[in-house]
Enzyme design. Structure first.
Site, PDB file in Angstrom:
ATOM      1  N   ARG A 127       3.364   1.977 -21.103  1.00 52.15           N
ATOM      2  CA  ARG A 127       3.252   1.281 -19.817  1.00 52.15           C
ATOM      3  C   ARG A 127       4.617   1.021 -19.190  1.00 52.15           C
ATOM      4  O   ARG A 127       4.779   1.085 -17.962  1.00 52.15           O
ATOM      5  CB  ARG A 127       2.499  -0.035 -20.027  1.00 52.15           C
ATOM      6  CG  ARG A 127       2.178  -0.801 -18.741  1.00 52.15           C
ATOM      7  CD  ARG A 127       1.157  -1.884 -19.030  1.00 52.15           C
ATOM      8  NE  ARG A 127       0.819  -2.620 -17.824  1.00 52.15           N
ATOM      9  CZ  ARG A 127       1.232  -3.867 -17.549  1.00 52.15           C
ATOM     10  NH1 ARG A 127       2.049  -4.499 -18.408  1.00 52.15           N
ATOM     11  NH2 ARG A 127       0.880  -4.478 -16.447  1.00 52.15           N
ATOM     12  N   HIS A 153       5.629   1.922 -15.402  1.00 48.89           N
ATOM     13  CA  HIS A 153       6.100   0.916 -14.450  1.00 48.89           C
ATOM     14  C   HIS A 153       7.536   1.190 -14.000  1.00 48.89           C
ATOM     15  O   HIS A 153       7.931   0.792 -12.899  1.00 48.89           O
ATOM     16  CB  HIS A 153       5.979  -0.484 -15.053  1.00 48.89           C
ATOM     17  CG  HIS A 153       4.592  -1.042 -14.951  1.00 48.89           C
ATOM     18  ND1 HIS A 153       4.327  -2.340 -14.588  1.00 48.89           N
ATOM     19  CD2 HIS A 153       3.382  -0.462 -15.146  1.00 48.89           C
ATOM     20  CE1 HIS A 153       3.012  -2.541 -14.566  1.00 48.89           C
ATOM     21  NE2 HIS A 153       2.427  -1.407 -14.916  1.00 48.89           N
ATOM     22  N   ASN A 209       4.592  -7.258 -13.495  1.00 48.53           N
ATOM     23  CA  ASN A 209       5.310  -7.259 -14.773  1.00 48.53           C
ATOM     24  C   ASN A 209       5.438  -8.630 -15.419  1.00 48.53           C
ATOM     25  O   ASN A 209       5.577  -8.734 -16.642  1.00 48.53           O
ATOM     26  CB  ASN A 209       6.725  -6.686 -14.574  1.00 48.53           C
ATOM     27  CG  ASN A 209       6.715  -5.239 -14.163  1.00 48.53           C
ATOM     28  OD1 ASN A 209       5.862  -4.456 -14.590  1.00 48.53           O
ATOM     29  ND2 ASN A 209       7.670  -4.848 -13.322  1.00 48.53           N
ATOM     30  N   PRO A 240      -0.154   0.449  -9.034  1.00 44.52           N
ATOM     31  CA  PRO A 240      -1.613   0.260  -9.020  1.00 44.52           C
ATOM     32  C   PRO A 240      -1.983  -1.013  -9.768  1.00 44.52           C
ATOM     33  O   PRO A 240      -1.419  -1.309 -10.833  1.00 44.52           O
ATOM     34  CB  PRO A 240      -2.129   1.505  -9.748  1.00 44.52           C
ATOM     35  CG  PRO A 240      -1.034   2.516  -9.591  1.00 44.52           C
ATOM     36  CD  PRO A 240       0.244   1.734  -9.616  1.00 44.52           C
ATOM     37  N   HIS A 288      -5.221   4.128 -20.781  1.00 43.54           N
ATOM     38  CA  HIS A 288      -5.916   2.901 -21.184  1.00 43.54           C
ATOM     39  C   HIS A 288      -6.840   3.130 -22.361  1.00 43.54           C
ATOM     40  O   HIS A 288      -7.595   2.239 -22.740  1.00 43.54           O
ATOM     41  CB  HIS A 288      -6.699   2.321 -19.999  1.00 43.54           C
ATOM     42  CG  HIS A 288      -5.832   1.624 -19.000  1.00 43.54           C
ATOM     43  ND1 HIS A 288      -6.299   1.078 -17.823  1.00 43.54           N
ATOM     44  CD2 HIS A 288      -4.496   1.372 -19.002  1.00 43.54           C
ATOM     45  CE1 HIS A 288      -5.304   0.519 -17.159  1.00 43.54           C
ATOM     46  NE2 HIS A 288      -4.197   0.694 -17.857  1.00 43.54           N
TER      47      HIS A 288
END
Length: 334
Positions: free
Chosen positions: A67, A71, A98, A168, A198
């Protein structure tokens, strides 16, 4: 005679696809798979060891490192800007997507320290993120790929962009998510494939409890959520809770990188609203629904497309050549 893949079909075709992907993506930018072959020959071994230790200590860390790469690339491009410390108005760490959510920074610190011991001042933090993401997938049972390298680190974070809904979010509509991926050059297939990340990791109650009693305060759960999950999720996420409890994103396959996430979407077991709408929303019927069904039935296709997409994502506006710097400490510029 032209050789066919049929004799070992799935694996052979998958390997050939990855090779073609590497050539295609590398030709679009200045990143290469052998960038550190001479300057830091033990790089991959060093990073893999640190990621392995981190995941052994906490399996969830695989999803967290993956992730972080995501990001990082969506804000400023893949320049390591998400790793920079700062205050609540400068650091991307304090941006809404975050804050109290992005994690694994201490693992990146450990990797960087180990890499610096092996080859000081050579490997960027942005490249470390890309390698750590690949290793996190592999060590969770997913596909491997040759990481494209040669990124340099940005000089400053971009709190404004990180806080301006470019990433998103769990409450976005499908159209909003599609638009955000498109804005960084990723198409609809990329979006669904990368959402498949995910298949590992956990989510806090705060980002899905709205589905247990909808925004209209009717007391009715989200109709796209499998009703059999509601009592357990309500226990995990009581209405008077602080929202920090967690539940698995991919129920019954929490730590394994596979296509089970897509199988769950077909039966209403996607945890996040932004996951389930890939299959169940009206907008999905003419866009993402078919891709979800394909991946649910064909793990090799999912793996191949995921590799394609994460390589494309890793090539979003990298700093190369004399741009940027090679940070000695991933948290601060030199």
């Amino acid at each position: 005679m032209k050789r066919s893949c049929s004799f070992s079909s799935s694996y052979c075709c998958w390997v050939l696809s990855v090779v073609l992907i590497l050539f295609a993506v590398a030709s679009d930018g200045q990143l290469t798979t052998g960038f550190y072959a001479n300057s830091c020959p033990n790089l991959f071994r060093v990073v893999r060891k640190e990621v392995q230790n981190a995941i052994k200590n906490e399996m969830r860390m695989a999803a967290s490192l993956l992730r972080l790469h995501f990001h990082d690339c969506f804000v400023n491009g893949c320049d390591g800007s998400v790793l920079l410390d700062g205050n609540s108005t400068t650091s991307e760490k304090f941006a809404v997507p975050n804050l109290n959510s992005a994690r694994g920074f201490e693992v990146i610190d450990s990797i960087k320290n180990a890499v610096e011991s092996a080859c000081s001042g050579v490997v960027s933090c942005a490249d470390i993120l890309a390698i750590a993401a690949r290793d996190s997938v592999v060590l969770s049972g997913g596909p491997t790929w040759r990481v494209l390298l040669g990124r340099r680190d940005g000089f400053s974070p971009n709190f404004t962009a990180a806080n301006a809904s470019v990433l998103p979010g769990p409450f976005d509509s499908l159209d909003q998510i599609i638009a955000k991926f498109s804005a960084v050059g990723l198409n609809l297939t990329d979006m669904v494939a990368l959402s498949g990340a995910h298949t590992i990791g956990l989510a806090k109650c705060a980002v899905f409890s709205n589905r247990l009693s909808n925004f209209q305060q009717t007391g009715s759960p989200d109709p796209t959520l499998d009703a059999s999950l509601i009592p357990e999720l309500q226990t995990t996420c009581p209405s008077n809770g602080d929202g920090n409890n967690t539940a698995p994103l991919d129920r019954n396959s929490t730590d394994l990188f596979d296509n089970h996430y897509f199988k769950n979407l077909l039966i209403g077991r996607g945890l996040l609203q932004s996951d389930q709408i890939l299959f169940s929303s009206d907008a999905a019927q003419n866009t993402t629904n078919t891709v979800v069904q394909t991946y649910s039935n064909d793990s090799n296709r999912f793996f191949t497309d995921f590799v394609t997409s994460i390589l494309k994502m890793g090539n979003i506006s990298p700093l190369t050549g004399s741009d940027g710097e090679i940070r000695k400490n991933c948290r601060t510029r030199n």
